[in-house]
Scaffold this motif. Structure first.
Motif, PDB file in Angstrom:
ATOM      1  N   ARG A  32       8.602   0.340   4.653  1.00 43.58           N
ATOM      2  CA  ARG A  32       9.312   0.676   3.412  1.00 43.58           C
ATOM      3  C   ARG A  32      10.754   0.173   3.402  1.00 43.58           C
ATOM      4  O   ARG A  32      11.376   0.078   2.355  1.00 43.58           O
TER       5      ARG A  32
ATOM      6  N   SER B  35      -2.950  -0.288  -5.374  1.00 41.68           N
ATOM      7  CA  SER B  35      -4.342  -0.230  -4.930  1.00 41.68           C
ATOM      8  C   SER B  35      -4.677  -1.479  -4.128  1.00 41.68           C
ATOM      9  O   SER B  35      -4.006  -2.521  -4.261  1.00 41.68           O
TER      10      SER B  35
ATOM     11  N   SER C 119       0.832  -1.204   0.000  1.00 42.71           N
ATOM     12  CA  SER C 119       0.000   0.000   0.000  1.00 42.71           C
ATOM     13  C   SER C 119       0.865   1.252   0.000  1.00 42.71           C
ATOM     14  O   SER C 119       0.578   2.232  -0.705  1.00 42.71           O
ATOM     15  N   ALA C 120       1.969   1.238   0.792  1.00 45.02           N
ATOM     16  CA  ALA C 120       2.880   2.383   0.825  1.00 45.02           C
ATOM     17  C   ALA C 120       3.592   2.577  -0.513  1.00 45.02           C
ATOM     18  O   ALA C 120       4.024   3.689  -0.837  1.00 45.02           O
ATOM     19  N   MET C 121       3.708   1.496  -1.305  1.00 42.04           N
ATOM     20  CA  MET C 121       4.312   1.603  -2.624  1.00 42.04           C
ATOM     21  C   MET C 121       3.360   2.207  -3.650  1.00 42.04           C
ATOM     22  O   MET C 121       3.737   2.430  -4.805  1.00 42.04           O
ATOM     23  N   GLY C 122       2.125   2.467  -3.233  1.00 42.35           N
ATOM     24  CA  GLY C 122       1.145   3.070  -4.132  1.00 42.35           C
ATOM     25  C   GLY C 122       0.248   2.085  -4.843  1.00 42.35           C
ATOM     26  O   GLY C 122      -0.539   2.483  -5.718  1.00 42.35           O
TER      27      GLY C 122
ATOM     28  N   GLU D  19       9.674  -4.343  -7.728  1.00 38.43           N
ATOM     29  CA  GLU D  19       8.761  -3.206  -7.758  1.00 38.43           C
ATOM     30  C   GLU D  19       7.539  -3.473  -8.644  1.00 38.43           C
ATOM     31  O   GLU D  19       6.437  -3.070  -8.314  1.00 38.43           O
TER      32      GLU D  19
ATOM     33  N   GLN E 202     -11.878  -1.396  -2.111  1.00 33.90           N
ATOM     34  CA  GLN E 202     -11.400  -0.387  -3.059  1.00 33.90           C
ATOM     35  C   GLN E 202     -12.545   0.261  -3.826  1.00 33.90           C
ATOM     36  O   GLN E 202     -12.585   1.488  -4.004  1.00 33.90           O
TER      37      GLN E 202
END
Length: 446
Positions: free
Chosen positions: A159, A42, A37-40, A95, A353
């Motif tokens: 992170r 959804s 989630s912190a990586m963006g 990633e 979501q």
């Protein structure tokens, strides 16, 4: 010489190894969704990545034997643990979504292989009359260290690499007891055939209970941390809440199992359904102003009730089966659970979501209501039939690998032969050995 009836010391290395792997799994379970989630990513994508791990576990349960057979248990264990540790550590560098999904698939596949080997080892190291005690210790180690792993992640940066390092190191340390200590290796495990239609004929309520457990509880382990983020909790509180789910699932199973031994297990399944409906209805209303103690209690009760669906479902199915079918039936129910576990994370994360954070609990209510109505209908139908069940003592089995069901001690004496009181099961076993088909013990299914 050990005292008569004492558990042999040789079970210690597999149990220590299990503690290390469960510590690693617990660290990852709460923090990976937060990291993604912190990586963006959804919530829906986070759920898809979690589904990849569930699919890997499913594939591992079905095909890990092909890796184990040519090289033996010790070398296979080293390979599974090494590959799992590498996949965990590589999560720091990955990633893209395909890379993350592939790594989690690898983690799930190797986790299944590790479980098969440990459970094969433990099953071979203890006589039949001690399996219940060793299984209880195994379940406690499994659940306690999983919950402890979750608590380790309270203050770790999601992170950063620290929690991945901890999980990777713990997985590597699991190698030491299993390959660095002289432990007698058992014979290679045998693959168990899956018989879904036969399971449905034996107990459709049990099949649906195991499926429901996979759909809602496994989904919740992915959705829960994201739900906490959406309603404004910090990492420490989220990790504590998820640990409550795990520990509630561990400790509430024993009293629920005890009660299910005293009443009709179909009544117990209906009661579990009603309890989950009540807790899910309460969770629909929570927000940041909800007292944390109350929320933690709701999470623990939800975990205990949902986790017990699987254990009571397996026990109910075994009540209605002959001894010769126990391992195949229970393995099939585990496969059904794994299918639900592969679907639950994706469905649950897309619900929060696309709709709202609380939508997951509406999803739980809808599924549990359908199950409970079906179970009530089966209870009504069963009253119209003459049904005879052979009651089995409740045992808690973790959702690990089909090999765990080789431990079943039901109706066996110390020599491993059917007890004198189970003539019907012995007759069915003899009939199967002669090439015939086992006769089901009941005239109707629940």
């Amino acid at each position: 010489m050990p005292a008569a009836g004492a558990i042999p010391w040789r079970v210690a290395p597999p149990l220590v190894s299990t503690a290390a792997t469960m510590l690693a799994a617990g660290v990852l379970s709460s923090l990976l969704p937060l990291r993604f989630s912190a990586m963006g990513l959804s919530p829906g994508v986070v759920g898809l990545i979690a589904t990849a791990e569930a699919l890997g576990f499913l594939v591992g349960c079905l095909y890990a034997h092909r890796i184990i057979a040519p090289v033996g248990l010790e070398r296979a264990y080293a390979a599974f643990a090494g590959m799992k540790a590498v996949a965990i550590l590589c999560l720091y560098f990955a990633e893209g979504i395909p890379a993350l999904a592939l790594l989690r698939f690898t983690i799930g596949l190797n986790a299944a292989g590790l479980a098969i080997i440990v459970e094969s080892w433990l099953n071979a190291l203890v006589p039949n009359e001690q399996r219940g005690r060793v299984l209880t210790i195994y379940v406690l180690v499994y659940g306690l260290f999983y919950g402890a792993g979750q608590l380790v992640g309270q203050n770790l940066n999601v992170r950063g690499p620290e929690f991945l390092f901890i999980a990777g190191i713990a997985t590597i340390l699991a190698l030491v007891p299993m390959v660095g200590i002289d432990v007698r290796a058992p014979v290679l495990p045998q693959r168990v055939n899956l018989e879904i239609l036969k399971a449905l004929r034996t107990s459709p309520a049990s099949v649906l209970a195991c499926l429901l457990n996979g759909l809602i509880l496994t989904g919740f382990f992915t959705v829960g941390p994201l739900f906490g983020v959406r309603i404004g909790f910090d990492q420490q509180h989220i990790v504590l809440l998820m640990a409550c789910v795990s520990l509630g699932g561990l400790f509430l199973q024993w009293p629920i199992g005890y009660i299910s031994d005293k009443i009709d297990r179909l009544h117990a399944l209906i009661g579990l359904g009603l309890g989950i409906l009540a807790v899910a209805a309460a969770l629909v209303t929570v927000d940041r102003q909800t007292p944390f103690v109350l929320l933690a209690a709701l999470f623990a009760i939800f975990g205990g009730l949902a986790e017990s669906l699987y254990a009571v479902g397996v026990a109910h199915a075994n009540d209605r089966a002959v001894m010769a079918d126990y391992v195949a039936l229970s393995s099939t129910l585990l496969f059904i659970w794994a299918l639900g576990a592969a679907i639950g994370p994706t469905t649950g994360t897309y619900a929060i979501q696309l709709i709202a954070p609380r939508a997951f609990f509406a999803y739980v209510i809808a599924l549990t209501l359908a199950f409970t109505v079906f179970a009530v209908w089966r209870l009504y139908r069963r009253k119209l039939d003459r049904v005879v069940e052979v009651r089995e003592e409740f045992l808690t089995y973790p959702q690990t690998s089909p090999e765990i069901y080789a431990w079943l001690p039901y109706h066996r004496d110390a020599s491993g032969e059917p007890a004198a009181g189970d003539a019907r099961a012995a007759d069915s076993t003899a009939q199967l050995a002669a090439g015939g088909e086992a006769v089901p013990p009941t005239t109707g299914a629940t």
